[in-house]
Each structure stands twice: as structure tokens, then as C-alpha cells.
Scaffold this active site. Structure first.
Site, PDB file in Angstrom:
ATOM      1  N   ARG A  62       0.825  -1.023   0.132  1.00 44.38           N
ATOM      2  CA  ARG A  62       0.154   0.005   0.003  1.00 44.38           C
ATOM      3  C   ARG A  62       0.931   1.157   0.015  1.00 44.38           C
ATOM      4  O   ARG A  62       0.352   2.288  -0.524  1.00 44.38           O
ATOM      5  CB  ARG A  62      -1.142  -0.071   1.345  1.00 44.38           C
ATOM      6  CG  ARG A  62      -1.863   1.240   1.055  1.00 44.38           C
ATOM      7  CD  ARG A  62      -3.078   1.136   2.271  1.00 44.38           C
ATOM      8  NE  ARG A  62      -2.999   1.129   3.613  1.00 44.38           N
ATOM      9  CZ  ARG A  62      -3.507   1.752   4.547  1.00 44.38           C
ATOM     10  NH1 ARG A  62      -4.691   1.808   4.043  1.00 44.38           N
ATOM     11  NH2 ARG A  62      -3.129   1.449   5.893  1.00 44.38           N
ATOM     12  N   ALA A  70      -7.345   6.079   1.156  1.00 45.44           N
ATOM     13  CA  ALA A  70      -6.865   4.573   1.219  1.00 45.44           C
ATOM     14  C   ALA A  70      -7.701   4.044   2.129  1.00 45.44           C
ATOM     15  O   ALA A  70      -7.637   4.287   3.409  1.00 45.44           O
ATOM     16  CB  ALA A  70      -5.481   4.371   1.338  1.00 45.44           C
ATOM     17  N   SER A  71      -8.623   2.927   1.925  1.00 45.14           N
ATOM     18  CA  SER A  71      -9.369   2.125   2.653  1.00 45.14           C
ATOM     19  C   SER A  71      -8.452   1.350   3.635  1.00 45.14           C
ATOM     20  O   SER A  71      -7.375   0.804   3.023  1.00 45.14           O
ATOM     21  CB  SER A  71     -10.478   1.392   2.062  1.00 45.14           C
ATOM     22  OG  SER A  71     -11.160   2.066   1.401  1.00 45.14           O
ATOM     23  N   MET A  72      -8.944   0.806   4.715  1.00 42.89           N
ATOM     24  CA  MET A  72      -8.089  -0.025   5.603  1.00 42.89           C
ATOM     25  C   MET A  72      -8.124  -1.354   5.108  1.00 42.89           C
ATOM     26  O   MET A  72      -8.968  -1.745   4.381  1.00 42.89           O
ATOM     27  CB  MET A  72      -8.723  -0.156   6.989  1.00 42.89           C
ATOM     28  CG  MET A  72     -10.168  -0.518   7.017  1.00 42.89           C
ATOM     29  SD  MET A  72     -11.027   0.073   8.732  1.00 42.89           S
ATOM     30  CE  MET A  72      -9.808  -0.861   9.876  1.00 42.89           C
TER      31      MET A  72
END
Length: 392
Positions: A38, A100-102
Site C-alpha cells: 500500500r 486509502a481504505s483500511m
């Protein structure tokens, strides 16, 4: 010594192990997790949500690379843009507009998508590009089309993806509400933004038998539920069940206007409250916006927004605001008391509606997420309980 307290951040391997142990990161996505970090898609300046403090914090790779990398690896959501880009400085803005999603949410949704090798996938909401990159690693970058409404976000993601893969990927600057006209049909569609009406274009651009995974909810709260739809064999509609709660930034075409409390209740109530007892106030006070109860209330009390105010001295106000007039209701729940005080104002008796919705939920056996479902056609969307056709 500088006096700075050292913080131990989890490594990406430790986070991956925790996600796999919890059953969130499945075998099909282990290789993508290992090869698509990520952090490769995050900006130098970002605002992660700190789980320990319950607050959004600012970190800069330039100022503190260890903290930046620690949050990049952690299972937390990270805001990467405020106020549609009209924001400067390190303090949080008014409204988060790209993120940014978990990772736990990302892999729950990817698992629900059930992609096979070489599936053609449409993603709505490119954001940082990490989700598109995970998909591209799985099915090939030529098989992923991603749509991003914000031009600056789209440009950055396109550049980052091209650098990561060494070849350009299809990132379209446009309104995801329309899908990607001329690029379908797709085997899978996944949305990384919340919707209140699932666009029929997503259905028509998905092949018969294809799968759509999207966060869907009501304006009752900002929370969403992940819905997994399968397009029927005629391609005329899609139907499926909810899997659990999430929260996403909303499709820009479907953002709800923020509630202006002063426009509803500019002064304290001038009438005495009624006294309420029974399970509804207790369940409301004990619940949260991600519960199946709150989801059910939103389905049964349309055009209404619920906000739980902060608790003070053991007392918590729960506010309900009508979206189609200035009706409101407030229920004040006090710790240790079996009764609550209720005020209502306007033509809608909102607390009566909420209480009736709660009674419906308990009568149905307190249904959890998988008992709810959604059917979408080119003319309407219908919510149902247990089986398609048993509409709410």
C-alpha cells in the site's frame, strides 16, 4: 536524547499475518498483498486514523518516515485529500474526499468479488490506485478499468500505477455514476465509494452472471453495508445480499447535504418532554451506527438523518432530522435510568417512526446483515428481507 517517545509500528508482514489469521486475507489474495504494498501508492503527506486515540492525525514522509511507514502498513483508513483538493496545511479539512481504505475492508470486498484469472473488472473510485493495483496483479493490468471523478486524483493514480507496473493502466477521469461506457461488458464491478442509489449503468455494463460489490446505505447515517449482487441471466437486473458494515466516502453525485442543526432547532425546546420507556431507547443508546439495527432503522424511516451527540455527565442526546421538512426529534438517554425524555417538533413525529421501525426489527427476530438484500433494475431498486420479493 531528543525526548521523543519511540513508537513500535507493526510491519507489513505482521499486519498480513494478523489479517490472514482473522480470515480476512484469503489465500487467493496473499500473493497480491505480498507484491503490491500500500505504501507505494500513498502520498508523502497524509492523514491516517489513529485507532488508539480515535482521531485523525497528520504524518509526513519527509518529517517522520518511520511514523509514515508505520501508518501506511497499519490496518487503518488514511485520508489523502480533503475538501475536493481545496485544502492546504497539516490540519484536517472539513470533509474527507479521497482516501486509502483500511486493508481489512479492501480484502473483505475483494474476497466478495470472487475474481477469476483474466476477469475484466470495472472499479468505481480509483483513489490512490492501490485497489486497482491489487486487482491488476490478480487478473492482469489490461483487464482492469478504473474510473475517478477527481481529475487531480486520477492523474496521480494513473502516474503511480504506470510507474509500479511499468506500463499504463486504464484510469478514466469521469463520473463513476455512468460506469465506463464503451469499455464493457465486465465480469466484475467493484465500487470504493458509498452509494444511496446503485446506478443501473453498473448493471447494464456487467455481463449476465457477473458480480457487483458496492457499499450501499441510506442517509440515516454515513455508514454503508457491503452488498454483493449477481446480474441475472437476461442482464435485466441484479440481486443479492448484504455481508456487513463499512463506511466509505460517497459517490459525489449522491452526497447528502450536511445537517445544519440551527436551521432545525435554533433554540432549546419550549415544551416539556414526554417520558419514554421500553427497549427502543435502550437499544438505541447501546447500539452504534454500524449495527444492523441502525441499518434497519434507516430502511424503515426514510428521508431522515440520525446523529448521536456526545455524552455529557452520563446523558446522551440522540437527534433525528427530517430530510423533506424541518421536523426533528430528540431523545435524551441518561445512564442508569430506565426511562428517556423525548422532544418532537414538526409535522413528522420522527420518534414515533423510529419506535415503529424498532418494533418491526424486533418482530422480525432482530435480523442481522445477511438477512437483508437488494434488487436493482433499470427502473428501480428494492430492499428485501430474507428472500427477493419480500420487500420492505
Amino acid at each position: 536524547m531528543s525526548g521523543k517517545t519511540a513508537t513500535a509500528y507493526p510491519t507489513r508482514e505482521e499486519v498480513g499475518y494478523a489479517l490472514a489469521t482473522a480470515g480476512v486475507l484469503k489465500t487467493a489474495w496473499l500473493d497480491a498483498y505480498a507484491h503490491v504494498p500500500r505504501e507505494a501508492f500513498l502520498p508523502d503527506s497524509m492523514w491516517p486514523f489513529d485507532m488508539a486515540t480515535g482521531k485523525t492525525v497528520h504524518v509526513s514522509r519527509t518529517d517522520d518516515v518511520e511514523a509514515w511507514r508505520g501508518y501506511a502498513n497499519a490496518d487503518v483508513p488514511i485520508v489523502t485529500q480533503w475538501d475536493d483538493g481545496d485544502h492546504e496545511g497539516g490540519e484536517p479539512g472539513r470533509m474527507s474526499t479521497s482516501s486509502a481504505s483500511m486493508p481489512s475492508v479492501v480484502f473483505r470486498m475483494l474476497d466478495a468479488l470472487a475474481v477469476d484469472d483474466y476477469c475484466r473488472v470495472l472499479e468505481i473510485g480509483t483513489g490512490t490506485g492501490w485497489n486497482a493495483a491489487l486487482l491488476a496483479h490478480k487478473v492482469g493490468e489490461e483487464n482492469v478499468v478504473s474510473v475517478e471523478v477527481d481529475e487531480a486524483v486520477a492523474v496521480r493514480a494513473r502516474r503511480t500505477l504506470a510507474h509500479f507496473f511499468g506500463a499504463p493502466m486504464e484510469v478514466i477521469h469521469g463520473d463513476g455514476y455512468a460506469g465506463a461506457p464503451g469499455h464493457g461488458p465486465f465480469d466484475r464491478v467493484i465500487a470504493t465509494c458509498g452509494v444511496r442509489v446503485l446506478p443501473s449503468a453498473w448493471v447494464t455494463q456487467t455481463r449476465p452472471g457477473g458480480i457487483i460489490v458496492a457499499p450501499w446505505g441510506t442517509d440515516f447515517t454515513n455508514a454503508d453495508g457491503i452488498v454483493r449482487l449477481r446480474v441475472d441471466e437476461q442482464g435485466n437486473g441484479a440481486s443479492g445480499r448484504f455481508t456487513g458494515p463499512v463506511e466509505f466516502m460517497k459517490l459525489r453525485a449522491q452526497r447528502a447535504a450536511p445537517i445544519d442543526h440551527e436551521a432545525y432547532a435554533p433554540r432549546p425546546p419550549d415544551s416539556p418532554p414526554s417520558v419514554e420507556s421500553g427497549p427502543a431507547p435502550a437499544d438505541l443508546a447501546a447500539g452504534d451506527r454500524f449495527s444492523a439495527l441502525t441499518f434497519a432503522l434507516g430502511l424503515r424511516v426514510p428521508d431522515c438523518t440520525y446523529i448521536a451527540a456526545e455524552k455529557q455527565n452520563g446523558a446522551q442526546p440522540h437527534w433525528f432530522y427530517s430530510r423533506n421538512d424541518r421536523s426533528w426529534a430528540c431523545i435524551l438517554v441518561q445512564d442508569g435510568e430506565d426511562t428517556a425524555r423525548v422532544w418532537q417538533h414538526g409535522p413528522r413525529r420522527l420518534w414515533n417512526e423510529v419506535r415503529a421501525a424498532h418494533n418491526w426489527w424486533t418482530t422480525q427476530g432482530c435480523p442481522d446483515w445477511p438477512r437483508f438484500g437488494l434488487t436493482v433494475t433499470d427502473t428501480c431498486q428494492r430492499l428485501w428481507l430474507d428472500e427477493p420479493g419480500n420487500y420492505l
